[in-house]
Design a protein around this motif. Structure first.
Motif, PDB file in Angstrom:
ATOM      1  N   PHE A 123      61.272 129.106  29.387  1.00 16.28           N
ATOM      2  CA  PHE A 123      61.900 128.507  30.570  1.00 16.28           C
ATOM      3  C   PHE A 123      62.395 129.639  31.482  1.00 16.28           C
ATOM      4  CE2 PHE A 123      64.151 126.019  33.370  1.00 16.28           C
ATOM      5  CZ  PHE A 123      65.517 126.257  33.368  1.00 16.28           C
ATOM      6  N   ASP A 124      61.849 129.720  32.678  1.00 12.27           N
ATOM      7  CA  ASP A 124      62.179 130.760  33.658  1.00 12.27           C
ATOM      8  C   ASP A 124      63.253 130.209  34.578  1.00 12.27           C
ATOM      9  OD1 ASP A 124      60.212 132.920  35.856  1.00 12.27           O
ATOM     10  OD2 ASP A 124      62.290 132.997  35.148  1.00 12.27           O
ATOM     11  N   ALA A 125      64.514 130.321  34.175  1.00 14.94           N
ATOM     12  CA  ALA A 125      65.599 129.734  34.966  1.00 14.94           C
ATOM     13  C   ALA A 125      65.760 130.439  36.306  1.00 14.94           C
ATOM     14  CB  ALA A 125      66.902 129.773  34.163  1.00 14.94           C
ATOM     15  N   ASN A 126      65.501 131.742  36.359  1.00 17.01           N
ATOM     16  CA  ASN A 126      65.675 132.520  37.595  1.00 17.01           C
ATOM     17  C   ASN A 126      64.399 132.655  38.402  1.00 17.01           C
ATOM     18  OD1 ASN A 126      68.378 132.998  36.917  1.00 17.01           O
ATOM     19  ND2 ASN A 126      67.766 134.692  35.570  1.00 17.01           N
ATOM     20  N   PHE A 127      63.339 131.936  37.994  1.00 17.59           N
ATOM     21  CA  PHE A 127      62.055 131.984  38.715  1.00 17.59           C
ATOM     22  C   PHE A 127      61.588 133.447  38.872  1.00 17.59           C
ATOM     23  CE2 PHE A 127      61.293 127.646  40.029  1.00 17.59           C
ATOM     24  CZ  PHE A 127      62.538 127.056  39.815  1.00 17.59           C
ATOM     25  N   GLN A 128      61.622 134.160  37.758  1.00 15.78           N
ATOM     26  CA  GLN A 128      61.214 135.564  37.787  1.00 15.78           C
ATOM     27  C   GLN A 128      59.735 135.698  38.116  1.00 15.78           C
ATOM     28  OE1 GLN A 128      62.065 137.561  34.145  1.00 15.78           O
ATOM     29  NE2 GLN A 128      60.947 139.433  34.676  1.00 15.78           N
ATOM     30  N   TYR A 129      58.918 134.781  37.594  1.00 18.98           N
ATOM     31  CA  TYR A 129      57.486 134.828  37.843  1.00 18.98           C
ATOM     32  C   TYR A 129      57.038 133.734  38.808  1.00 18.98           C
ATOM     33  CZ  TYR A 129      57.540 137.973  33.848  1.00 18.98           C
ATOM     34  OH  TYR A 129      57.800 139.017  33.009  1.00 18.98           O
ATOM     35  N   GLY A 130      57.956 133.176  39.551  1.00 18.64           N
ATOM     36  CA  GLY A 130      57.599 132.254  40.626  1.00 18.64           C
ATOM     37  C   GLY A 130      57.563 130.779  40.242  1.00 18.64           C
ATOM     38  N   GLN A 131      57.607 130.381  38.956  1.00 18.58           N
ATOM     39  CA  GLN A 131      57.586 128.982  38.542  1.00 18.58           C
ATOM     40  C   GLN A 131      58.736 128.751  37.547  1.00 18.58           C
ATOM     41  OE1 GLN A 131      55.732 127.098  40.136  1.00 18.58           O
ATOM     42  NE2 GLN A 131      54.135 128.440  40.972  1.00 18.58           N
ATOM     43  N   ASN A 132      58.925 127.429  37.183  1.00 17.69           N
ATOM     44  CA  ASN A 132      60.042 127.120  36.285  1.00 17.69           C
ATOM     45  C   ASN A 132      59.735 127.432  34.827  1.00 17.69           C
ATOM     46  OD1 ASN A 132      58.162 125.176  36.024  1.00 17.69           O
ATOM     47  ND2 ASN A 132      59.527 123.405  36.198  1.00 17.69           N
ATOM     48  N   PHE A 133      58.460 127.560  34.416  1.00 21.95           N
ATOM     49  CA  PHE A 133      58.070 127.934  33.073  1.00 21.95           C
ATOM     50  C   PHE A 133      56.945 128.970  33.167  1.00 21.95           C
ATOM     51  CE2 PHE A 133      60.219 125.040  30.170  1.00 21.95           C
ATOM     52  CZ  PHE A 133      60.673 124.057  31.055  1.00 21.95           C
ATOM     53  N   TYR A 134      56.804 129.745  32.076  1.00 23.18           N
ATOM     54  CA  TYR A 134      55.629 130.601  31.977  1.00 23.18           C
ATOM     55  C   TYR A 134      55.168 130.621  30.526  1.00 23.18           C
ATOM     56  CZ  TYR A 134      59.021 134.246  30.568  1.00 23.18           C
ATOM     57  OH  TYR A 134      60.004 134.947  29.951  1.00 23.18           O
ATOM     58  N   LEU A 135      53.847 130.798  30.375  1.00 22.80           N
ATOM     59  CA  LEU A 135      53.174 130.731  29.084  1.00 22.80           C
ATOM     60  C   LEU A 135      52.855 132.141  28.613  1.00 22.80           C
ATOM     61  CD1 LEU A 135      51.745 128.929  26.902  1.00 22.80           C
ATOM     62  CD2 LEU A 135      49.675 129.170  28.302  1.00 22.80           C
ATOM     63  N   VAL A 136      53.162 132.434  27.356  1.00 19.90           N
ATOM     64  CA  VAL A 136      52.859 133.724  26.732  1.00 19.90           C
ATOM     65  C   VAL A 136      51.553 133.561  25.975  1.00 19.90           C
ATOM     66  CG1 VAL A 136      53.642 135.504  25.157  1.00 19.90           C
ATOM     67  CG2 VAL A 136      55.301 134.267  26.573  1.00 19.90           C
ATOM     68  N   ALA A 137      50.521 134.279  26.379  1.00 18.95           N
ATOM     69  CA  ALA A 137      49.170 134.032  25.883  1.00 18.95           C
ATOM     70  C   ALA A 137      48.701 135.070  24.893  1.00 18.95           C
ATOM     71  CB  ALA A 137      48.195 133.962  27.057  1.00 18.95           C
ATOM     72  N   SER A 138      49.610 135.783  24.197  1.00 19.41           N
ATOM     73  CA  SER A 138      49.193 136.724  23.154  1.00 19.41           C
ATOM     74  C   SER A 138      50.194 136.688  22.008  1.00 19.41           C
ATOM     75  CB  SER A 138      49.084 138.152  23.713  1.00 19.41           C
ATOM     76  OG  SER A 138      50.365 138.646  24.050  1.00 19.41           O
ATOM     77  N   GLU A 139      49.687 136.951  20.806  1.00 14.08           N
ATOM     78  CA  GLU A 139      50.527 136.904  19.624  1.00 14.08           C
ATOM     79  C   GLU A 139      51.554 138.042  19.617  1.00 14.08           C
ATOM     80  OE1 GLU A 139      49.484 133.477  18.038  1.00 14.08           O
ATOM     81  OE2 GLU A 139      50.697 134.869  16.872  1.00 14.08           O
ATOM     82  N   GLU A 140      51.178 139.260  20.074  1.00 17.98           N
ATOM     83  CA  GLU A 140      52.095 140.388  20.076  1.00 17.98           C
ATOM     84  C   GLU A 140      53.269 140.131  21.024  1.00 17.98           C
ATOM     85  OE1 GLU A 140      48.649 143.796  19.257  1.00 17.98           O
ATOM     86  OE2 GLU A 140      49.868 143.836  21.092  1.00 17.98           O
ATOM     87  N   ALA A 141      52.951 139.649  22.206  1.00 15.32           N
ATOM     88  CA  ALA A 141      54.027 139.362  23.167  1.00 15.32           C
ATOM     89  C   ALA A 141      54.946 138.261  22.627  1.00 15.32           C
ATOM     90  CB  ALA A 141      53.433 138.960  24.512  1.00 15.32           C
ATOM     91  N   LYS A 142      54.350 137.275  21.942  1.00 10.50           N
ATOM     92  CA  LYS A 142      55.168 136.197  21.374  1.00 10.50           C
ATOM     93  C   LYS A 142      56.126 136.748  20.336  1.00 10.50           C
ATOM     94  CE  LYS A 142      53.423 133.277  18.418  1.00 10.50           C
ATOM     95  NZ  LYS A 142      52.651 132.180  17.806  1.00 10.50           N
ATOM     96  N   GLU A 143      55.640 137.671  19.461  1.00  8.72           N
ATOM     97  CA  GLU A 143      56.509 138.255  18.450  1.00  8.72           C
ATOM     98  C   GLU A 143      57.596 139.116  19.092  1.00  8.72           C
ATOM     99  OE1 GLU A 143      54.906 136.307  15.403  1.00  8.72           O
ATOM    100  OE2 GLU A 143      56.579 137.734  15.278  1.00  8.72           O
ATOM    101  N   ASN A 144      57.247 139.823  20.175  1.00  6.10           N
ATOM    102  CA  ASN A 144      58.253 140.622  20.872  1.00  6.10           C
ATOM    103  C   ASN A 144      59.333 139.751  21.496  1.00  6.10           C
ATOM    104  OD1 ASN A 144      56.935 143.006  20.194  1.00  6.10           O
ATOM    105  ND2 ASN A 144      55.685 143.000  22.070  1.00  6.10           N
ATOM    106  N   PHE A 145      58.904 138.615  21.997  1.00  2.74           N
ATOM    107  CA  PHE A 145      59.901 137.706  22.570  1.00  2.74           C
ATOM    108  C   PHE A 145      60.822 137.150  21.500  1.00  2.74           C
ATOM    109  CE2 PHE A 145      59.639 136.666  27.058  1.00  2.74           C
ATOM    110  CZ  PHE A 145      58.494 137.353  27.458  1.00  2.74           C
ATOM    111  N   LEU A 146      60.222 136.723  20.405  1.00  3.44           N
ATOM    112  CA  LEU A 146      61.023 136.072  19.363  1.00  3.44           C
ATOM    113  C   LEU A 146      61.816 137.096  18.552  1.00  3.44           C
ATOM    114  CD1 LEU A 146      58.408 133.433  18.102  1.00  3.44           C
ATOM    115  CD2 LEU A 146      60.332 133.086  19.672  1.00  3.44           C
TER     116      LEU A 146
END
Length: 899
Positions: A123-146
């Motif tokens: 959930f992109d509350a501050n619209f960092q990437y221009g929309q209200n949500f953004y999708l993480v499309a790689s396993e490495e990035a997902k692990e870094n986020f979590l």
């Protein structure tokens, strides 16, 4: 955490506007972008590869998508908890379901190529990437986020904590052990310690090797139901403590002396004893003092409110209502065989009038409680019937009235010109009685003057209770409220009045115009219509029963009218004769003086057989339009009804039939059932038709004839619940008929071992009826339980049962009057199972009748189909035979030519 993936370019190029304005503008841009995406057919590259994040795809989630994937803003995802894992299967299913309108459609290819099973949505509350949500499309990035990597500050904090732990470990100093100095306590501990001397028992439990590792299932069971299912540790005597002491030190102190003693009370012999006492009565002074006392007033004042509430509750609901009985209402009608019975209640006979006589007819009084009437006929052979002797002519012919209050003496005697085979009370006024004689005459009685005697019969109580009776209303009154100066009448046995009053008939039909043989059945026509000389039904403006119908084995059915008829142009000698006849004997009511010896039938119906010149001999007749049975609830209602009839006296002012045209009634059924002497059931119409050849009015021929019974039909009765269902009894069987079904009876019993003599429907249960037999038994049939045999039978008398008549005394009490060939009238109380109907019994019986009718129609179709099949088969066989004969003829002809 999102800051780890930010680039310096993105930070420097971000617009310096207020956050609210920035959010609004971005939301507008996102909605516009969404609409453009829905219009395009090809996918658009939404990745942030240009800013150094190719694994991030900004998306716009609508409210519907947020609800589907449980990622609603400020509820499921917030600014602090902004991550949401969504299964890849759910996203693919959403793409299949909503297709191009799905919010995941722009990244459809990315989702399908994603290697993992779950995708991370942020959930992109501050619209960092221009929309209200953004999708993480790689396993490495997902692990870094979590699981983000530790920062330098966190590493420094951990190293400092480890140093502190090591310093503490090195600073620890071990305690110095000092030697233990004994102070003598170990001896006390050793003395108080318990040491076991017995050998310990060892138990070894074994189990099969194959059961190790098997699944275990725990269940509950009753240990008492399975043998050897539990081990009981019962108490036993320990031999260790069974050694007798030879010597023991005992200390004794002074105690009081103890003495054992016993006593026995004196037993008295039991004796039966009774105590008689007289009630304590207060004097007038004591009564006034007690009523005016303050203690009584205080008591009444204290309980006044509670008594008022209790009285209101009694008015609202029945305190004595049995809820359990009401719950089992339907089951109560199907009780055990021992619960079905007819209990003897009363019996009546008279040594003078009923000696060597057979009871021919029994009728309950319609309005007076506990009054029953019976007629008797002489038992003689057919030869004595044809040639009556002097003995028969001198025999008294009467109708006897009995009361429950006095079973030894008749209450009223009706004098008859001849033996009465049937009689009926008038539905409009029970004081008017019509009877059919052995010689074919129709007789009328008026018992209005003796009505008080029947009403004032003493009630069934223990002892004789004096109660003042108001003779006008036949109701018990208070002596203090009776202002009449005449001497009151008491409900006691009058020792001087031993003989019952004898009432003479007040009208008799003309012998020349009456039946030629005995009248076997009689009915009053209902008060809502009347019949003219052509058999057409008209409205009855008088609204009282003024017409009767009778039948006799002389092949005639006659309709009678009891009103005055004016025939113009009479000769003078006939008028003089009528004047002489009209002088009634003293004491005889003049209600029907206009009918004396000049009474003629209004309509004659001759039952002729259609195929021959012979005629039917009707014994019983059943009109489809007739009165229902009387249902008396209690004595109070019967007295009120009798009082109303006494005031009205409908037959006191009978008028001449009106000359004004009456309204014809098309809805009244003119059809009737007749049972004949030969066991036939006839269905016919009483309307008269005009003969085309002679032009004279003639009776219609019966439309249907059925030969069901082997002997004379003794009962043809319509059901009190269904207007089109009729019961017929005769010979050795019975049958149930339904109007409109012309193929025969809907139910026919098999031939019984004993001959059936009479029958009657139950007044409260639609599927129950009673049938009398010649061996003195009564068969009780319940169609909802059995249809092939009676559900119960009971012996009543040693003689043949001649009549059966039920009567409803109250909602909880019913009686069955049964007469026999020996002149005894039995009154039986019907059990609740046979008298109380269930809530849906009538619907069940009707459904049974409809099923039988449907079965008959199907059986008729089956017979037609079989007949048609037999005809076709016979025709085919005839064709084959003819072909074979022709072939044989050709062969024989060819052989002859060769010769």
């Amino acid at each position: 955490m999102s800051g780890n993936l930010r680039s310096s370019k993105t930070t420097s190029k971000s617009p310096k506007t207020s956050p609210k304005k920035q959010k609004g503008d971005k939301a507008k841009r996102s909605s516009k972008g969404k609409r453009k995406q829905l219009d395009k057919k090809d996918e658009v590259d939404l990745s942030m590869e240009g800013i150094g994040h190719p694994e991030i795809f900004p998306l716009v989630f609508t409210t519907k998508t947020q609800e589907i994937f449980n990622c609603r803003v400020d509820e499921d995802v917030t600014e602090e908890n902004c991550f949401k894992l969504i299964k890849k299967e759910d996203i693919i299913q959403d793409l299949k379901t909503r297709a191009a309108i799905s919010d995941f459609h722009p990244v459809k290819r990315v989702i399908l190529e994603y290697p993992g099973e779950e995708l991370l949505v942020v959930f992109d509350a501050n619209f960092q990437y221009g929309q209200n949500f953004y999708l993480v499309a790689s396993e490495e990035a997902k692990e870094n986020f979590l699981k983000p990597p530790d920062t330098a500050e966190e590493k420094e904090e951990k190293s400092e904590e480890e140093k502190e732990r090591t310093l503490e470990v090195y600073a620890y100093k071990h305690s110095v052990h000092k030697p233990w100095v004994s102070l003598g306590s170990e001896k006390e501990v050793e003395e108080e310690s318990v040491k076991g001397h017995a050998t310990k028992i060892k138990y070894m439990f074994s189990r099969a090797l194959g059961k190790f590792g098997a699944p275990i299932r725990f269940t509950d069971r009753n240990a008492s139901h399975v043998k050897d299912s539990y081990l009981e540790c019962t108490s036993y005597q320990d031999k260790t403590f069974s050694i007798k002491l030879l010597e023991r030190d005992v200390g004794v102190q002074m105690v009081p002396k103890v003495k054992e003693a016993s006593s026995q009370t004196k037993w008295t012999y039991p004796k039966n004893a009774a105590t008689q006492y007289s009630p304590r009565q207060l004097s007038n002074e004591e009564l006034e003092e007690s009523l005016s006392s303050e203690k009584l007033k205080e008591f009444v004042t204290s309980v006044h409110l509670r008594m008022e509430i209790a009285l209101q509750q009694n008015e609202i609901m029945n305190a004595f209502f049995d809820d359990w009985k009401a719950l089992a209402e339907d089951e109560s009608s199907y009780g055990d065989k021992s619960d079905v019975y007819l209990q003897a209640y009363q019996s009546f006979t008279d040594p003078h009038y009923l000696k060597d006589r057979s009871i021919s007819c029994v009728r309950w009084h319609p309005t007076i409680h506990g009054i029953i009437a019976e007629s008797a006929t002489q038992r003689y052979s057919d030869e004595e019937r044809i040639n009556p002797s002097d003995k028969l002519l001198l025999q008294d012919s009467v109708i006897i009235f009995w009361s429950f209050s006095d079973p030894t003496r008749p209450q009223l005697i009706l004098e008859c010109p001849h033996d009465i085979y049937c009689f009926q009370f008038s539905p409009s006024d029970p004081n008017i009685i019509a009877g059919g004689c052995f010689n074919g005459q129709l007789v009328l009685w008026d018992i209005s003057k003796n009505e008080e005697r029947l009403q004032n019969a003493k009630s069934i109580t223990v002892g004789v209770k004096k109660s003042v009776v108001n003779m006008d209303s036949a109701s018990v009154v208070n002596p203090s409220e009776n202002n009449d100066t005449s001497e009151p009448s008491y409900m006691e046995d009058d020792e001087n009045d031993t003989e019952p009053p004898l009432v003479r008939y007040c009208a008799c039909s003309s012998i020349e115009c009456s039946h030629k043989t005995v009248i076997t059945d009689i009915h009053w026509l209902p008060d809502h219509f009347e019949v003219n000389r052509m058999g057409i039904t008209f409205e009855n403006r008088a609204e009282i029963c003024v017409q009767l119908v009778t039948c006799s084995p002389d092949c005639l059915i006659l309709f009678w009218d009891i009103r005055v008829t004016k025939i113009p142009g009479k000769p003078l000698f006939e008028k003089a004769k009528e004047k002489k006849i009209s002088d009634m004997p003293p004491g005889v009511p003049d209600t029907f003086k206009h009918l004396a010896l000049s009474w003629k039938p209004l309509l004659k119906i001759n039952l002729c057989k259609s195929d021959t010149r012979m005629e039917y001999s009707p014994i019983k007749i059943c009109l489809l339009e007739q009165h229902h049975h009387y249902k008396i609830l209690d004595k109070a209602q019967s007295m009120n009804k009798q009082k109303a009839l006494a005031k009205e006296k409908p037959y006191a002012k009978m008028n001449v039939p009106s000359k004004k045209p009456l309204k014809a009634l098309e809805s009244i059924s003119n059809n009737f059932f007749v049972g004949t002497k030969d066991g036939e059931i006839i269905y016919s119409d009483w309307k008269i038709k005009i003969d085309s050849n002679s032009g004279k009015p003639v009776s219609k021929k019966p439309s249907h004839k059925y030969f069901i019974h082997d002997e004379a039909v003794n009962t043809v009765q319509i059901s009190p619940f269904f207007k089109d269902v009729v019961l017929s009894v005769g010979g050795w069987n019975f049958a149930i008929w339904k109007e409109g079904v012309t193929d025969g009876p809907i139910l026919e019993s098999s031939c019984m071992t004993q001959r059936y003599t009479t029958g009657h429907w139950s007044l409260t249960r639609p599927g129950v009826f009673f049938i009398g037999r010649d061996d003195g038994n009564i068969d009780i049939w319940d169609l909802l339980k059995k249809t092939h045999e009676p559900s119960h039978f009971q012996n009543i008398s040693e003689s043949t049962i001649t009549c059966i008549s039920p009567w409803i005394a109250s909602p909880k009490q019913q009686f069955l009057a049964v007469s026999d060939d020996s002149g005894v009238l039995h009154v039986l109380e019907i059990c609740p199972i046979l008298s109380q109907s269930s809530s849906n019994e009538q619907a069940n019986v009707l459904d049974y009748f409809e099923r039988e009718v449907k079965y008959m129609k199907n059986y008729e179709k089956y017979q037609e189909f079989q007949a048609k099949e037999r005809t076709e088969k016979a025709q085919t066989q005839m064709e084959k035979t003819s072909v074979a004969i022709k072939q044989k003829t050709k062969i024989d002809g060819g052989a002859r030519k060769l010769k």
